[in-house]
Design an enzyme around this catalytic site. Structure first.
Site, PDB file in Angstrom:
ATOM      1  N   ASN A   1       5.201   1.543  -8.193  1.00 45.47           N
ATOM      2  CA  ASN A   1       3.839   0.878  -8.058  1.00 45.47           C
ATOM      3  C   ASN A   1       3.448   1.293  -9.300  1.00 45.47           C
ATOM      4  OD1 ASN A   1       1.721  -0.186  -7.889  1.00 45.47           O
ATOM      5  ND2 ASN A   1       1.123   0.355  -5.868  1.00 45.47           N
TER       6      ASN A   1
ATOM      7  N   ARG B   1       6.398  -3.095  -6.778  1.00 40.63           N
ATOM      8  CA  ARG B   1       5.165  -3.958  -6.288  1.00 40.63           C
ATOM      9  C   ARG B   1       4.638  -4.760  -7.480  1.00 40.63           C
ATOM     10  NH1 ARG B   1      -1.008  -2.631  -5.778  1.00 40.63           N
ATOM     11  NH2 ARG B   1      -1.572  -4.443  -4.911  1.00 40.63           N
TER      12      ARG B   1
ATOM     13  N   ARG C   1     -15.913  -5.236  -5.201  1.00 40.00           N
ATOM     14  CA  ARG C   1     -16.189  -6.510  -5.679  1.00 40.00           C
ATOM     15  C   ARG C   1     -17.127  -7.117  -4.349  1.00 40.00           C
ATOM     16  NH1 ARG C   1      -9.946  -6.488  -4.758  1.00 40.00           N
ATOM     17  NH2 ARG C   1      -9.207  -5.579  -6.607  1.00 40.00           N
TER      18      ARG C   1
ATOM     19  N   GLU D   1       2.774   0.032   2.405  1.00 39.40           N
ATOM     20  CA  GLU D   1       3.212  -0.853   1.788  1.00 39.40           C
ATOM     21  C   GLU D   1       4.695  -0.459   0.960  1.00 39.40           C
ATOM     22  OE1 GLU D   1      -1.017  -1.512   0.286  1.00 39.40           O
ATOM     23  OE2 GLU D   1       0.081  -3.502  -0.441  1.00 39.40           O
TER      24      GLU D   1
ATOM     25  N   HIS E   1      -2.593  -8.768  -1.025  1.00 43.21           N
ATOM     26  CA  HIS E   1      -2.075  -7.855  -0.085  1.00 43.21           C
ATOM     27  C   HIS E   1      -0.982  -8.379   0.855  1.00 43.21           C
ATOM     28  CE1 HIS E   1      -6.514  -6.198  -0.075  1.00 43.21           C
ATOM     29  NE2 HIS E   1      -5.578  -5.453  -0.817  1.00 43.21           N
TER      30      HIS E   1
END
Ligand code: AMP
Length: 401
Positions: A7, A92, A242, A387, A181
């Protein structure tokens, strides 16, 4: 089969090496951070419990992959005899636009697609591509597989992915909801169905990924039907930093009254908003905000209330969008660990079919578990996301196909 998962971010490269044949065992994991800035360091641990941490001389992703590769085979901390044991690298990747609807082997064409998405994912895609090119350079001949955050959402129908703006902005400029996601939503919805013992094709699942970034997805028969994030990860629920959904006119208004540029507003909404902005204690971590609220900080209590309410609204919307619900899944940092947040989201909804079992909800565990009462019409579950493992699984599926 040994698979390396990478990643690659703006200044870090995270890695995990899996042995898929040996019960998907993590052989080694770690990260190199502050790449290209002062104080570059590497953390590493292996399945034997051996750990190392210290500064490394790494200036770019290629050097990072080289250092990681050397560590995986070194005599002190290494876990494999030779790099040739690595059968594939799973990456990823954040944005695949409309052209990628599943994990794929990386080719020049795929790299081109990834580049085409730079403008929609400027903070991630260029670094994801750098990670791929680094592996191509260091692990010569080892296939690279791209696992895209957007791919799981490629099944969304136009009624959920189109915005109410001129149609040409979609047909000519690809402006639409993509969602993110996806790897996590795919993994936890599959895991929830498996745990529940029902085929995913028969299930309506709402998956709430509540980490620093947060998104809610409506999963119908194993496919993403709608999701809260949009063209970028800014849309949807309130997140760590956010804003999530706001009236778009707020942007023009702020620009006008504060004299801000669009980059400054972009930064304000992505990095200074969310619970960080609402709580006002300089932290976006829900644990800090919960602690301050427990000590009587009213602004923090209000921030948590707004955060939970927005998630609750999305769950309600998706229940209706799916025409009912079988399983509600909580996952990621806050979803997995905060019993108070889960209770706040579902407060007073027993009569609507969300019967939370307080004692089950309060159990701290890293296992997949049911937290609703046995007679709850909707099953409520906590499903730890993974993940990295999902990327490793997708990577071996791509290799096998
Ligand atoms: P993630 O992005 O999935 O790693 O999640 C990280 C975020 O999860 C942190 O910033 C926290 O806001 C939240 N989190 C993790 N553990 C807890 C906890 N025990 N209680 C509340 N929030 C938590």
């Amino acid at each position: 089969m040994i698979i390396l998962v990478i990643n690659a971010g703006s200044s870090s490269v995270k890695f995990t090496l899996f042995d898929m044949k040996d019960d998907k065992k993590v052989l080694a994991t770690g990260l190199i951070e502050r790449i290209g800035i002062e104080g570059t360091s590497m953390k590493y641990s292996n399945w034997k419990g051996e750990k190392s941490q210290g500064s490394v001389d790494v200036k770019n992703p290629k050097e990072a992959v080289k250092v990681i590769s050397e560590r995986l085979v070194d005599t002190k901390y290494g876990v494999i005899g030779a790099l040739s044991e690595i059968k594939a690298v799973g990456h990823r990747i954040v944005h695949g636009g409309e052209k990628v609807n599943r994990p794929v082997r990386v080719t020049e064409e795929v790299k081109g697609i990834l580049k085409d998405c730079f403008s929609m994912s400027p903070l991630h895609n260029p670094h994801n591509l750098a990670g791929i090119e680094a592996c191509e350079g260091v692990l010569k001949g080892v296939p690279n597989v791209g696992v895209f955050d957007t791919a799981f959402h490629s099944t969304m129908p136009p009624r959920t992915f189109l915005y109410g703006i001129p149609y040409e902005l979609y047909t000519k400029d690809q402006i639409r909801r993509y969602g993110f996601h996806g790897t996590s939503h795919a993994y936890v919805s599959r895991a929830a169905a498996r745990f529940d013992g029902r085929p995913i094709e028969d299930l309506r699942i709402v998956s709430a990924h509540l980490g620093n970034g947060a998104s809610i997805t409506a999963v119908k028969g194993g496919k993403s039907y709608d999701t809260s994030m949009g063209l970028t990860p800014l849309e949807g629920v309130i997140m760590g930093t956010r804003s999530g959904d706001i009236d778009p006119a707020v942007i023009f208004h702020i620009m006008k009254i504060k004299g801000l540029s669009y980059q400054e507003v972009d930064n304000l909404l992505n990095k200074q908003s969310g619970v960080l902005g609402l709580a006002g204690i300089g932290s976006s971590d829900l644990r800090d905000i919960e602690e301050a609220a427990n000590k009587g900080n009213k602004q923090c209590a209000q921030a948590l209330d707004i955060y939970a309410y927005r998630i609750r609204k999305y769950i309600g919307a998706y229940l209706v969008a799916l025409g009912g619900l079988d399983i509600l899944v909580f996952t990621a940092g806050a979803g997995e660990n905060s019993n108070t947040l889960r209770a706040a989201i579902l407060e007073g909804l027993d009569g609507l079919g969300f019967k939370l079992d307080r004692a089950r909800n309060d159990v701290r565990s890293s296992d997949i578990r049911v937290i609703s009462t046995d007679d709850s019409p909707y099953k409520i579950m906590v499903v730890p996301t993974n993940e990295e493992l999902a990327i490793a699984e997708f990577t071996s599926e791509v290799l096998a196909s």
